[in-house]
Design a protein around this motif. Structure first.
Motif, PDB file in Angstrom:
ATOM      1  N   GLY A 197       0.736  -1.302   0.020  1.00 13.44           N
ATOM      2  CA  GLY A 197       0.033   0.025  -0.070  1.00 13.44           C
ATOM      3  C   GLY A 197       0.703   1.307   0.004  1.00 13.44           C
ATOM      4  O   GLY A 197       0.429   2.296  -0.593  1.00 13.44           O
ATOM      5  N   ALA A 198       1.908   1.258   0.671  1.00 17.32           N
ATOM      6  CA  ALA A 198       2.697   2.334   0.873  1.00 17.32           C
ATOM      7  C   ALA A 198       3.417   2.719  -0.476  1.00 17.32           C
ATOM      8  O   ALA A 198       3.679   3.603  -0.891  1.00 17.32           O
ATOM      9  N   THR A 199       3.811   1.656  -1.188  1.00 20.84           N
ATOM     10  CA  THR A 199       4.608   1.641  -2.391  1.00 20.84           C
ATOM     11  C   THR A 199       3.563   2.343  -3.528  1.00 20.84           C
ATOM     12  O   THR A 199       4.076   3.160  -4.359  1.00 20.84           O
ATOM     13  N   ILE A 200       2.493   1.806  -3.454  1.00 26.28           N
ATOM     14  CA  ILE A 200       1.376   2.489  -4.545  1.00 26.28           C
ATOM     15  C   ILE A 200       1.028   3.848  -3.980  1.00 26.28           C
ATOM     16  O   ILE A 200       1.088   4.794  -5.076  1.00 26.28           O
ATOM     17  N   ALA A 201       1.162   4.231  -2.595  1.00 29.31           N
ATOM     18  CA  ALA A 201       0.955   5.605  -2.434  1.00 29.31           C
ATOM     19  C   ALA A 201       2.166   6.571  -2.864  1.00 29.31           C
ATOM     20  O   ALA A 201       1.691   7.677  -3.251  1.00 29.31           O
ATOM     21  N   ILE A 202       3.277   5.946  -2.751  1.00 31.58           N
ATOM     22  CA  ILE A 202       4.558   6.519  -3.172  1.00 31.58           C
ATOM     23  C   ILE A 202       4.401   6.852  -4.536  1.00 31.58           C
ATOM     24  O   ILE A 202       4.778   8.211  -4.998  1.00 31.58           O
ATOM     25  N   LEU A 203       3.864   5.927  -5.408  1.00 36.50           N
ATOM     26  CA  LEU A 203       3.822   6.123  -6.851  1.00 36.50           C
ATOM     27  C   LEU A 203       2.966   7.207  -7.274  1.00 36.50           C
ATOM     28  O   LEU A 203       3.124   8.172  -7.982  1.00 36.50           O
ATOM     29  N   LEU A 204       1.570   7.124  -6.426  1.00 35.48           N
ATOM     30  CA  LEU A 204       0.861   8.311  -6.556  1.00 35.48           C
ATOM     31  C   LEU A 204       1.336   9.744  -6.147  1.00 35.48           C
ATOM     32  O   LEU A 204       1.118  10.590  -7.173  1.00 35.48           O
ATOM     33  N   LEU A 205       2.061   9.610  -5.121  1.00 32.30           N
ATOM     34  CA  LEU A 205       2.485  10.970  -4.549  1.00 32.30           C
ATOM     35  C   LEU A 205       3.633  11.655  -5.623  1.00 32.30           C
ATOM     36  O   LEU A 205       3.909  12.830  -5.695  1.00 32.30           O
ATOM     37  N   SER A 206       4.522  10.682  -6.247  1.00 36.06           N
ATOM     38  CA  SER A 206       5.573  10.985  -7.185  1.00 36.06           C
ATOM     39  C   SER A 206       5.069  11.517  -8.322  1.00 36.06           C
ATOM     40  O   SER A 206       5.568  12.585  -8.810  1.00 36.06           O
ATOM     41  N   THR A 207       3.997  10.922  -8.725  1.00 37.54           N
ATOM     42  CA  THR A 207       3.044  11.760  -9.993  1.00 37.54           C
ATOM     43  C   THR A 207       2.476  12.910  -9.538  1.00 37.54           C
ATOM     44  O   THR A 207       2.823  13.834 -10.538  1.00 37.54           O
ATOM     45  N   LEU A 208       2.008  13.071  -8.625  1.00 41.17           N
ATOM     46  CA  LEU A 208       1.627  14.368  -8.033  1.00 41.17           C
ATOM     47  C   LEU A 208       2.656  15.515  -7.883  1.00 41.17           C
ATOM     48  O   LEU A 208       2.486  16.730  -8.330  1.00 41.17           O
ATOM     49  N   ILE A 209       3.929  14.997  -7.270  1.00 39.82           N
ATOM     50  CA  ILE A 209       4.825  16.118  -7.155  1.00 39.82           C
ATOM     51  C   ILE A 209       5.444  16.290  -8.495  1.00 39.82           C
ATOM     52  O   ILE A 209       5.784  17.554  -8.651  1.00 39.82           O
ATOM     53  N   TYR A 210       5.515  15.424  -9.378  1.00 41.22           N
ATOM     54  CA  TYR A 210       6.196  15.602 -10.665  1.00 41.22           C
ATOM     55  C   TYR A 210       5.341  16.377 -11.680  1.00 41.22           C
ATOM     56  O   TYR A 210       5.752  17.464 -12.033  1.00 41.22           O
ATOM     57  N   GLY A 211       3.817  16.412 -11.277  1.00 41.21           N
ATOM     58  CA  GLY A 211       2.995  17.328 -12.162  1.00 41.21           C
ATOM     59  C   GLY A 211       2.843  18.789 -11.482  1.00 41.21           C
ATOM     60  O   GLY A 211       3.035  19.903 -12.155  1.00 41.21           O
TER      61      GLY A 211
END
Length: 289
Positions: free
Chosen positions: A222-236
């Motif tokens: 769950g943390a890995t998926i959350a980090i991927l979502l956060l990374s996408t948000l941060i990049y955008g």
């Protein structure tokens, strides 16, 4: 129920649990991102307030440049930029959309020095002291800054910090409750398995072990998926808010991701431990209720 159907149901339960955990951790990550960047964001706002030093019209260019160098060397000044009469007129003409100098027959504007101060000096008390110091220079006619805006910014930053901290704590409590309920439902679906293992002589530690391992893995997934979502948000958002929020700070991002992983694993581990213990204590007849 066939063995294939049971495996499919169990797999579906794992997927649901991981997705629920990842979404909750993603929301926690957003709040953590804002909270960790709150200080930098407040500094960014304060350092863009500054003040304007209006220079006396009779001052010579060399005197004004010397004043600019003195201001630049001051401990409270982050940046001091000289704006000549002609540059000020050009800026005003662009804003108004017409040549007011031709209309008036002369340029009424004064040369100025635009000063940006460091964040720790961008408060009403410090700015009042700085204003008095700058007015002592003979070349200075007036020091202008938006006092009401300065008061409002400082007051609102304090309020926002308190509200953000309170909201973070509230969301953390809600996140723990949601993840805990998700884990309890997952363990509930296997309550009969727990009791069967207990009846055939398995110790509590032996029964807990695979559930705790699964809980940790679910938290990590769950943390890995959350980090991927956060990374996408941060990049955008980095493209839109570059230099303001500070997404380029790799240490800060590392701390945030580390906290998400730690929370994901810790909350699922504790929730699984208590959920399994509940069914270990129950009698077989109570499992049906």
């Amino acid at each position: 129920m066939s063995n294939t159907a049971a495996k499919r149901k169990l797999r579906s339960s794992y997927v649901t649990t991981v997705i629920s955990i990842s979404l909750v951790l993603f929301l926690l990550g957003i709040i953590g991102l804002l909270f960790l960047n709150a200080h930098r964001l407040s500094n960014y706002v304060k350092e863009n307030l500054g003040f304007t030093v209006l220079v006396d019209d009779n001052s010579r260019e060399a005197e004004v440049q010397r004043l600019q160098k003195i201001l630049n060397a001051s401990p409270y000044v982050r940046e001091a930029a000289y704006v000549s009469k002609d540059e000020a007129a050009a800026i005003m003409q662009e804003e108004l959309g017409e040549d007011f100098v031709d209309f008036l027959g002369y340029n009424p504007l004064l040369s100025s020095i635009e000063v940006k101060v460091y964040a720790e000096y961008a408060n009403p008390d410090s700015m009042a002291v700085i204003e008095n110091q700058v007015l002592n220079f003979p070349q200075v006619q007036e020091v202008y800054y938006q006092k009401n805006l300065l008061h409002a910014v400082n007051d609102n930053i304090e309020k926002i910090t308190i509200v953000l901290a309170g909201f973070s704590i509230l969301l953390l409590v809600i996140a723990i409750a949601l993840i805990n309920n998700t884990i309890r439902l997952s363990v509930y679906s296997r309550r009969f398995l727990i009791k069967t293992m207990q009846l055939v002589g398995a110790t509590r530690g032996f029964i807990r072990k695979p559930f705790l391992a699964t809980g940790i893995l679910n938290g990590l997934a769950g943390a890995t998926i959350a980090i991927l979502l956060l990374s996408t948000l941060i990049y955008g958002m980095n493209k839109e808010l570059q230099g303001m929020i500070g997404f380029d700070n790799l240490f800060l991002i590392g701390v945030l991701f580390g906290l998400v992983i730690l929370l994901g694993m810790l909350i699922t581990l504790i929730s699984t431990f208590f959920a399994v213990n509940k069914y270990l204590r129950l009698k077989a007849d109570d499992l049906y209720f």
